[in-house]
Every structure is written in C-alpha cells, then in structure tokens.
Design an enzyme around this catalytic site. Structure first.
Site, PDB file in Angstrom:
ATOM      1  N   HIS A   1       4.581  27.363 -20.863  1.00 12.60           N
ATOM      2  CA  HIS A   1       5.299  27.078 -21.169  1.00 12.60           C
ATOM      3  C   HIS A   1       7.146  26.740 -21.066  1.00 12.60           C
ATOM      4  CE1 HIS A   1       7.041  24.666 -24.441  1.00 12.60           C
ATOM      5  NE2 HIS A   1       7.800  26.119 -24.677  1.00 12.60           N
TER       6      HIS A   1
ATOM      7  N   ASP B   1      -8.680  10.301  11.554  1.00 18.96           N
ATOM      8  CA  ASP B   1      -8.799   9.147  11.039  1.00 18.96           C
ATOM      9  C   ASP B   1      -9.664   8.090  11.736  1.00 18.96           C
ATOM     10  OD1 ASP B   1      -5.836   9.569   9.538  1.00 18.96           O
ATOM     11  OD2 ASP B   1      -5.010   8.969   9.650  1.00 18.96           O
TER      12      ASP B   1
ATOM     13  N   VAL C   1       0.046  -2.733   6.899  1.00 17.41           N
ATOM     14  CA  VAL C   1      -0.689  -3.355   6.525  1.00 17.41           C
ATOM     15  C   VAL C   1      -2.329  -2.303   7.167  1.00 17.41           C
ATOM     16  CG1 VAL C   1      -0.466  -6.091   6.296  1.00 17.41           C
ATOM     17  CG2 VAL C   1      -1.250  -4.938   8.702  1.00 17.41           C
TER      18      VAL C   1
ATOM     19  N   GLY D   1       0.550  -1.259   0.014  1.00 17.50           N
ATOM     20  CA  GLY D   1      -0.092  -0.348  -0.271  1.00 17.50           C
ATOM     21  C   GLY D   1       0.495   1.024   0.274  1.00 17.50           C
TER      22      GLY D   1
HETATM   23  P1  FAD Z   1      -2.939  11.313  14.189  1.00 17.80           P
HETATM   24  O1  FAD Z   1      -2.290  12.464  13.097  1.00 17.80           O
HETATM   25  O2  FAD Z   1      -3.436  10.554  14.399  1.00 17.80           O
HETATM   26  O3  FAD Z   1      -3.736  12.384  15.525  1.00 17.80           O
HETATM   27  C1  FAD Z   1      -4.325  12.014  16.529  1.00 17.80           C
HETATM   28  C2  FAD Z   1      -3.560  12.213  17.872  1.00 17.80           C
HETATM   29  O4  FAD Z   1      -4.228  11.614  18.542  1.00 17.80           O
HETATM   30  C3  FAD Z   1      -1.950  11.196  18.077  1.00 17.80           C
HETATM   31  O5  FAD Z   1      -1.236  12.933  18.427  1.00 17.80           O
HETATM   32  C4  FAD Z   1      -2.505  10.490  19.339  1.00 17.80           C
HETATM   33  O6  FAD Z   1      -1.325  10.781  20.287  1.00 17.80           O
HETATM   34  C5  FAD Z   1      -3.638  11.549  20.313  1.00 17.80           C
HETATM   35  N1  FAD Z   1      -4.249  10.310  21.380  1.00 17.80           N
HETATM   36  C6  FAD Z   1      -4.714   9.838  20.930  1.00 17.80           C
HETATM   37  N2  FAD Z   1      -5.943   9.572  21.790  1.00 17.80           N
HETATM   38  C7  FAD Z   1      -5.846  10.206  22.653  1.00 17.80           C
HETATM   39  C8  FAD Z   1      -6.214  10.994  24.226  1.00 17.80           C
HETATM   40  N3  FAD Z   1      -7.244   9.516  24.731  1.00 17.80           N
HETATM   41  N4  FAD Z   1      -5.741  11.867  24.557  1.00 17.80           N
HETATM   42  C9  FAD Z   1      -5.665  12.760  24.036  1.00 17.80           C
HETATM   43  N5  FAD Z   1      -4.753  13.328  22.375  1.00 17.80           N
HETATM   44  C10 FAD Z   1      -5.016  11.241  22.237  1.00 17.80           C
HETATM   45  N6  FAD Z   1      -1.685  11.373   5.284  1.00 17.80           N
HETATM   46  C11 FAD Z   1      -1.086  12.607   3.974  1.00 17.80           C
HETATM   47  O7  FAD Z   1      -2.561  13.007   3.717  1.00 17.80           O
HETATM   48  N7  FAD Z   1      -0.094  12.902   3.690  1.00 17.80           N
HETATM   49  C12 FAD Z   1       1.305  11.783   3.789  1.00 17.80           C
HETATM   50  O8  FAD Z   1       2.112  11.915   2.790  1.00 17.80           O
HETATM   51  C13 FAD Z   1       0.344  10.998   4.677  1.00 17.80           C
HETATM   52  N8  FAD Z   1       1.930  10.700   5.374  1.00 17.80           N
HETATM   53  C14 FAD Z   1       1.752   9.294   5.828  1.00 17.80           C
HETATM   54  C15 FAD Z   1       2.937   8.424   6.673  1.00 17.80           C
HETATM   55  C16 FAD Z   1       2.593   7.424   7.697  1.00 17.80           C
HETATM   56  C17 FAD Z   1       4.565   6.802   7.659  1.00 17.80           C
HETATM   57  C18 FAD Z   1       1.896   6.977   7.965  1.00 17.80           C
HETATM   58  C19 FAD Z   1       1.741   6.309   8.811  1.00 17.80           C
HETATM   59  C20 FAD Z   1       0.407   7.845   6.990  1.00 17.80           C
HETATM   60  C21 FAD Z   1       0.706   9.035   6.797  1.00 17.80           C
HETATM   61  N9  FAD Z   1      -0.329   9.907   6.811  1.00 17.80           N
HETATM   62  C22 FAD Z   1      -0.321  11.078   5.591  1.00 17.80           C
HETATM   63  C23 FAD Z   1      -1.691   9.890   6.882  1.00 17.80           C
HETATM   64  C24 FAD Z   1      -1.960  11.004   7.848  1.00 17.80           C
HETATM   65  O9  FAD Z   1      -1.004  10.962   9.341  1.00 17.80           O
HETATM   66  C25 FAD Z   1      -2.691  11.061   8.893  1.00 17.80           C
HETATM   67  O10 FAD Z   1      -4.184  10.574   7.733  1.00 17.80           O
HETATM   68  C26 FAD Z   1      -3.612  12.301   9.642  1.00 17.80           C
HETATM   69  O11 FAD Z   1      -2.171  11.676  10.749  1.00 17.80           O
HETATM   70  C27 FAD Z   1      -4.553  11.884  10.545  1.00 17.80           C
HETATM   71  O12 FAD Z   1      -4.727  12.546  11.858  1.00 17.80           O
HETATM   72  P2  FAD Z   1      -5.320  12.673  12.972  1.00 17.80           P
HETATM   73  O13 FAD Z   1      -5.559  14.713  13.441  1.00 17.80           O
HETATM   74  O14 FAD Z   1      -7.030  12.312  12.145  1.00 17.80           O
HETATM   75  O15 FAD Z   1      -5.058  11.682  13.917  1.00 17.80           O
HETATM   76  P1  NAI Z   2      -2.443   0.754   3.018  1.00 14.40           P
HETATM   77  O1  NAI Z   2      -4.513   0.879   3.025  1.00 14.40           O
HETATM   78  O2  NAI Z   2      -2.308   1.744   1.785  1.00 14.40           O
HETATM   79  O3  NAI Z   2      -2.034  -1.082   2.843  1.00 14.40           O
HETATM   80  C1  NAI Z   2      -2.063  -2.416   2.774  1.00 14.40           C
HETATM   81  C2  NAI Z   2      -1.586  -3.216   2.173  1.00 14.40           C
HETATM   82  O4  NAI Z   2      -1.539  -4.343   2.961  1.00 14.40           O
HETATM   83  C3  NAI Z   2      -2.827  -3.645   0.485  1.00 14.40           C
HETATM   84  O5  NAI Z   2      -1.928  -2.760  -0.260  1.00 14.40           O
HETATM   85  C4  NAI Z   2      -3.402  -4.639   2.076  1.00 14.40           C
HETATM   86  O6  NAI Z   2      -3.565  -5.308   0.914  1.00 14.40           O
HETATM   87  C5  NAI Z   2      -2.124  -4.775   2.364  1.00 14.40           C
HETATM   88  N1  NAI Z   2      -2.834  -6.138   3.353  1.00 14.40           N
HETATM   89  C6  NAI Z   2      -3.134  -6.094   4.602  1.00 14.40           C
HETATM   90  N2  NAI Z   2      -3.729  -7.090   5.186  1.00 14.40           N
HETATM   91  C7  NAI Z   2      -2.156  -7.914   4.034  1.00 14.40           C
HETATM   92  C8  NAI Z   2      -1.418  -9.056   4.737  1.00 14.40           C
HETATM   93  N3  NAI Z   2      -2.128 -10.019   5.699  1.00 14.40           N
HETATM   94  N4  NAI Z   2      -0.999  -9.647   3.847  1.00 14.40           N
HETATM   95  C9  NAI Z   2      -0.145  -9.061   3.610  1.00 14.40           C
HETATM   96  N5  NAI Z   2      -0.605  -7.950   3.288  1.00 14.40           N
HETATM   97  C10 NAI Z   2      -1.981  -7.808   3.024  1.00 14.40           C
HETATM   98  O7  NAI Z   2      -2.409   1.408   4.232  1.00 14.40           O
HETATM   99  P2  NAI Z   2      -0.209   1.863   4.531  1.00 14.40           P
HETATM  100  O8  NAI Z   2       0.096   1.422   3.228  1.00 14.40           O
HETATM  101  O9  NAI Z   2      -0.168   0.668   6.079  1.00 14.40           O
HETATM  102  O10 NAI Z   2      -1.172   3.304   5.233  1.00 14.40           O
HETATM  103  C11 NAI Z   2      -2.288   3.226   6.252  1.00 14.40           C
HETATM  104  C12 NAI Z   2      -2.398   4.240   5.656  1.00 14.40           C
HETATM  105  O11 NAI Z   2      -1.750   5.770   5.571  1.00 14.40           O
HETATM  106  C13 NAI Z   2      -3.080   4.455   4.180  1.00 14.40           C
HETATM  107  O12 NAI Z   2      -4.058   4.457   3.912  1.00 14.40           O
HETATM  108  C14 NAI Z   2      -3.851   6.310   3.876  1.00 14.40           C
HETATM  109  O13 NAI Z   2      -4.226   6.736   4.737  1.00 14.40           O
HETATM  110  C15 NAI Z   2      -1.939   6.313   5.064  1.00 14.40           C
HETATM  111  N6  NAI Z   2      -1.081   7.052   4.636  1.00 14.40           N
HETATM  112  C16 NAI Z   2      -0.716   7.810   3.515  1.00 14.40           C
HETATM  113  C17 NAI Z   2      -0.050   8.130   2.573  1.00 14.40           C
HETATM  114  C18 NAI Z   2      -0.129   9.767   1.918  1.00 14.40           C
HETATM  115  O14 NAI Z   2      -1.275   9.926   1.887  1.00 14.40           O
HETATM  116  N7  NAI Z   2       0.666   9.393   0.825  1.00 14.40           N
HETATM  117  C19 NAI Z   2       1.589   7.767   3.030  1.00 14.40           C
HETATM  118  C20 NAI Z   2       1.284   6.883   3.953  1.00 14.40           C
HETATM  119  C21 NAI Z   2       0.250   6.404   4.492  1.00 14.40           C
END
Ligand code: FAD
Ligand code: NAI
Length: 478
Positions: free
Chosen positions: A457, A325, A282, A194
């Site tokens: 361009h 999220d 995953v 993913g």
């Molecule tokens: P979060 O960012 O998860 O923040 C929730 C916060 O709530 C956390 O700090 C947590 O500690 C806090 N919290 C939880 N429970 C409590 C509680 N009871 N009391 C107080 N605080 C609490 N999205 C993009 O759009 N572009 C990207 O390039 C991108 N790259 C990503 C790369 C990775 C490796 C990952 C893992 C995610 C990526 N995402 C990306 C997804 C993005 O990070 C999330 O969609 C986004 O952070 C969601 O925002 P949120 O505020 O809903 O939750």
């Molecule tokens: P993902 O949903 O993008 O991909 C997970 C992948 O794992 C899928 O292809 C799924 O079929 C596969 N998978 C699930 N169970 C499996 C198993 N048992 N064995 C093998 N494959 C399996 O999730 P990912 O990469 O963990 O990212 C989570 C989320 O974080 C994304 O969906 C996205 O919303 C956010 N994110 C966004 C980014 C961006 O905007 N550039 C960058 C990174 C994360």
C-alpha cells in the site's frame, strides 16, 4: 555434404528463436533459418520475427512516445507543471523506435552466439527425407542444403489483406507501414477495431490525427469480457477515437495523396470516408508460403494453419513440430515462446505442459486492457455458476495520485469452490498487474487466497485484492 543438425528451426520469431535457444541449452546441435531483412533485402536477415521487427516491440515504443506526448499536452498541467508549445518530431520518434528494434534484434544475434545456435541466413523449404534425416534447402544470402533429425516450424504469420485493396505501406498500410509514417496524418482511417487498430489508432490519435475506425462486427472487442469492452469503448470514444461498428467495406480508392473508403454503415446508408492514410488491420494469416510442406507429407488445414497435437505441438509427421502463429491458438508472442520451450523440452525427453487457459492477453491502449481465463459471456454460455467481484481504480489512492484512476478489476470465481476462473483488468498498468492473476490461476488459487495475501500500500495491485474480496461482497474500500 550438407551440414547436419539435431534440430533445425524455421523462423526466428519468438516461437523459433526461443525454441532454438532452449534446444541448444538442452545439448542439441541447433540451426535456425531466417531470411527476412524487412525494408532492405540486400541487408543481413534480421532475427526476432514479427514481434521484434514489425510487431510488439516497435508498436510499444510508439505507444510509449505518443503517451508521453499526450501527457505533456493534456495532463501534466494537473500536476502544476506548465509546459507550453510541445511539439512532436515524428521522424525522431520513428528513429528512436528503430534504434530499440535494432538493439533487440542484435540481442538475439548475441544470444545465438552465446548458445551456439547457427543462423542459416535464408528461407527454408523441405526437400524430403533421406536416411532418417529431413533435408531442407536454405535460399537467400547463404544458399545451402542442411539436414536435421527434428524440425520445428515457427514461420509465423503475416497481415491479412482485403481483396482488391493494394497495400503499398505508404498510403494504404498494414502493420509494417503503420509503424513508420513520416508525419502525423491529419485524417487516419483504420479498418478493423481489433488489437492493432486500437493500438496504432491510439498512437496517431495522441499525436493529433483525426482517427476513424471502421469495424465489420456490430459489437466492440468481442473477445473481451463485455463489461470491460463497454468501459473501453466509452473511454476511447471520450479520448477522440471515432468508431463505426457493423460496417461493410466497399471500394477503397487510392488518390495521389489520399484514400477514399466507400462503406455501408450499420443502418444501411452508403458512406464515404476520405483519409490521408489508411491502416488495414483485419487479422493475420499463417505463413506457410514456400515451405514445400508436401515434400514431407504435411498439409495445412482449411484456414492455412499447420495442424498440431493440442498438447505437444507435434505435426502428423514424426520429428516435425510447429509452434506460434502458424498453429492454432492465440497469435501472441508469449504463447509462441512457451510452445517453443515446450517442444525443445519434449525433444529432450521432458514432459512439459502448457495450460492455454492461463495465457494472458493485453491490449496496450490507455488504459490498458488485460485478461486471463474465462469472461462472463463464456461462463454464462457454459452454464457455470460464478461470483463476480469488481473494484474501481477511482477508489485507489495510488491510481488517483498517478492521475490514472480510469478502469477497474473484475474477478470471476466459481460459485461453489471459489476457484478463480477469470481476471479482467482495464487500467493503466494492466499489462503488469495481470501477472499476479496468471500465477494465481496456474496455482488454481481461490479468490479467498488472493484476498488473504498482503498487497503493498499504496499500489495499483490493491484493487486486485479488493476485487477478490468483492466476490464475497466484502470489499473494504468501496
Ligand atoms: P513471427 O514472429 O511471425 O516469426 C516468424 C518468422 O519466420 C519471421 O521472421 C519470418 O520471416 C520467418 N519465416 C517465415 N517463413 C520462413 C521460411 N520459410 N524460412 C525461414 N524463415 C521463415 N503479441 C504479443 O504477445 N504482444 C504484443 O504486444 C504484440 N503486439 C503486436 C503488434 C503488432 C503490430 C503485430 C503485427 C503483432 C503483435 N503481436 C503481439 C503478435 C506477435 O508479434 C506474434 O504473435 C509473434 O511474433 C508470433 O511469433 P512467431 O515466432 O510464431 O512468428
Ligand atoms: P484482430 O483479430 O485483433 O482484429 C481484427 C478486427 O478486424 C476484428 O475486430 C474483425 O472483426 C475486423 N474485421 C475483419 N474483417 C473486416 C472487414 N472486412 N471490415 C472491417 N473490419 C473487419 O486482428 P489485428 O488487429 O489485425 O491483429 C492481429 C493479431 O495480432 C491479433 O489478433 C493478435 O493476436 C496480434 N496482436 C497482438 C497484440 C497484443 O498482444 N497487444 C497487438 C497487436 C496484434
């Protein structure tokens, strides 16, 4: 007596911190609870959530560093520049990433002060409701009880782990460990092709890892337009990422310095892969642990999300909203932010609206993949007649000059009205180019509208205009 606020936000990720700032701008007294100090539980909790600390920002920093390295190693000689003996200092690269993260999270602290948002340094849980106010216990650095007229839950998500697989974030990692390796693993395994698997797999491949990505589904990037997905799979395979699709993961065994993954391949053969490090990506699950939702009569759905109204993010309990999220919809930072703004404005009596069809997606690989709106499979399934128009970057002078001629733009327009229904880009600058398509779709533009707008361009934006022309079979440069 507990401190009283108009609005308490739970979680300081992009959904929560933006909701808090917008609510404060609108004149509410606001507090935001955040207790996560990540690697150092004794340190102050860090603002910014997953996005700033262990998601978007650190991953993009590592993608940028590794792309620079790969350019120097493999592509810069094409420009007549001779650099020999380039090497990567992984701890320095990681420390650069950490500096960027610290700067960004510190920036939110500054914004909270500027907007008079109180940071409650701990985890929040519902206690109940008294005299029309929600009571919340904050546990952490500064434990206390606070009360609020309105609560916005923005507690985000965490990595999903597979049963029986112990994630130690050293040998077996989720996103947190995968962003802080101390050296380039010789062999890296990734479970899940993913977004995270492709982005982090690309980082470590560029730095020299032999990367194998194991994916359960038989199709590659199922959420993407299948034309784009096929091009991406071809390009990523050429770059050296090895994909095994349609696998069934079996036992995952941790050795002293390696991990052995047993799996059944698509043909039914029993396979075993030994790697130095494993990243498990995953998917992610909503974070509701410890919120004590029952105290206010809230329940999660069968997938763990907090159910909300599709238009307002209101939960079933009056005065409590949930964004980002932890609710339905794509797990993206900009979607979380938009919902945060929307809820704050609803509380102020405004009538904001989010068009979820116009939320862009970006995968920051090389080339990048970005899209907005519907893809060809979805339009076919809906039975909607559409006109595709496609234009390759190989026919664009700027892309050739930059050495970034891989990929194309695809525009899908309604066959009768010409309204743009979807735009799909695979290109080095797709993350920035897609913004034009989002504006166009928000304004319900037709392909003809884009075709008539003057584009600079030479620029990477010209293929968007050409793809719009191509929907009417009148591309000029192809
Ligand atoms: P979060 O960012 O998860 O923040 C929730 C916060 O709530 C956390 O700090 C947590 O500690 C806090 N919290 C939880 N429970 C409590 C509680 N009871 N009391 C107080 N605080 C609490 N999205 C993009 O759009 N572009 C990207 O390039 C991108 N790259 C990503 C790369 C990775 C490796 C990952 C893992 C995610 C990526 N995402 C990306 C997804 C993005 O990070 C999330 O969609 C986004 O952070 C969601 O925002 P949120 O505020 O809903 O939750
Ligand atoms: P993902 O949903 O993008 O991909 C997970 C992948 O794992 C899928 O292809 C799924 O079929 C596969 N998978 C699930 N169970 C499996 C198993 N048992 N064995 C093998 N494959 C399996 O999730 P990912 O990469 O963990 O990212 C989570 C989320 O974080 C994304 O969906 C996205 O919303 C956010 N994110 C966004 C980014 C961006 O905007 N550039 C960058 C990174 C994360």
């Amino acid at each position: 007596m507990s401190q009283e606020f108009d609005v308490v936000v739970i979680g300081a990720g992009p959904g929560g911190y933006i909701a808090a700032i917008r609510a404060a701008q609108l004149g509410f007294t606001v507090a935001c609870a955040e207790g996560n100090a990540y690697d150092d539980p004794k340190a102050e909790p860090r603002l910014g959530g997953t996005c700033l600390n262990v998601g978007c920002i650190p991953s993009k920093a590592l993608l940028a560093s590794s792309e620079e390295f790969e350019n120097v190693e493999k592509h810069i000689a094409d420009h007549g520049i001779d650099i020999k003996g380039a090497s990567i200092n992984v701890p320095k690269m990681i420390s650069r990433k950490d500096t960027i993260v610290t700067k960004m999270t510190g920036g939110i602290q500054f914004l909270f002060k500027k907007n008079k948002v109180t940071h409650l340094k701990g985890y929040a849980s519902f206690v109940g409701k008294e005299n029309g106010l929600y009571q919340l216990a904050i546990k952490g650095k500064e434990s206390q009880t606070v009360s609020a007229k309105h609560v916005i839950i923005a507690s985000g998500s965490k990595a999903r782990h597979l049963p029986g697989m112990e994630v130690d974030n050293v040998l077996i990692c989720d996103n947190e460990g995968g962003l802080k390796f101390d050296q380039t693993p010789k062999k890296l395994g990734v479970i899940g092709a993913g977004v995270i698997g492709l982005e982090l797999g690309s980082v470590w491949r560029r730095l020299g890892s032999e990367v194998t990505i194991l994916e359960a589904l038989p199709t590659f990037l199922g959420a993407c337009d299948q034309g784009i997905a096929a091009e991406a799979q071809k390009l990523f395979t050429k770059q050296g990422l090895q994909f095994q699709l349609g696998v069934k993961i079996g036992e995952v065994k941790k050795g002293k310095n390696n991990v052995t993954i047993s799996y059944v391949d698509a043909a039914g053969g029993q396979q075993s892969l030994v790697v130095d490090r494993l990243i498990v990506s995953v998917g992610r699950i909503p974070n509701t642990d410890g919120l004590n939702l029952e105290a206010v009569g809230l329940k999660t759905d069968e997938r763990g999300f907090i159910p909300v109204d599709n238009h307002t993010c209101a939960t079933s309990v009056q005065g409590i909203y949930a964004v980002g999220d932890v609710v339905r919809g794509p797990m993206l930072a900009h979607k979380a932010e938009d919902e945060g703004v929307m809820v704050a404005e609803i509380l102020a009596g405004q009538k904001p609206h989010i068009d979820y069809n116009c939320i862009p997606w970006v995968i920051y690989t090389s080339p990048e993949i970005a899209w907005v709106g519907k893809n060809e499979q979805q339009l076919k399934a809906e039975g909607r007649a559409y006109k595709p128009g496609q234009f390759p970057f190989a026919a664009n002078g700027r892309a050739l000059g930059m050495g970034s001629a891989d990929g194309f733009v695809k525009i899908l327009a309604d066959a009768t009205t010409d309204e743009i229904l979807g735009v799909h880009i695979i290109a080095s600058a797709a993350s920035d180019l897609i913004a034009e398509a989002v504006v166009a779709m928000e304004f319900k533009a037709s392909a003809e509208d884009i075709a008539r707008i003057c584009h600079p361009h030479p620029s990477l934006s010209e293929p968007i205009r050409e793809a719009a022309l191509a929907t009417d079979r009148r591309a000029l440069n192809f």
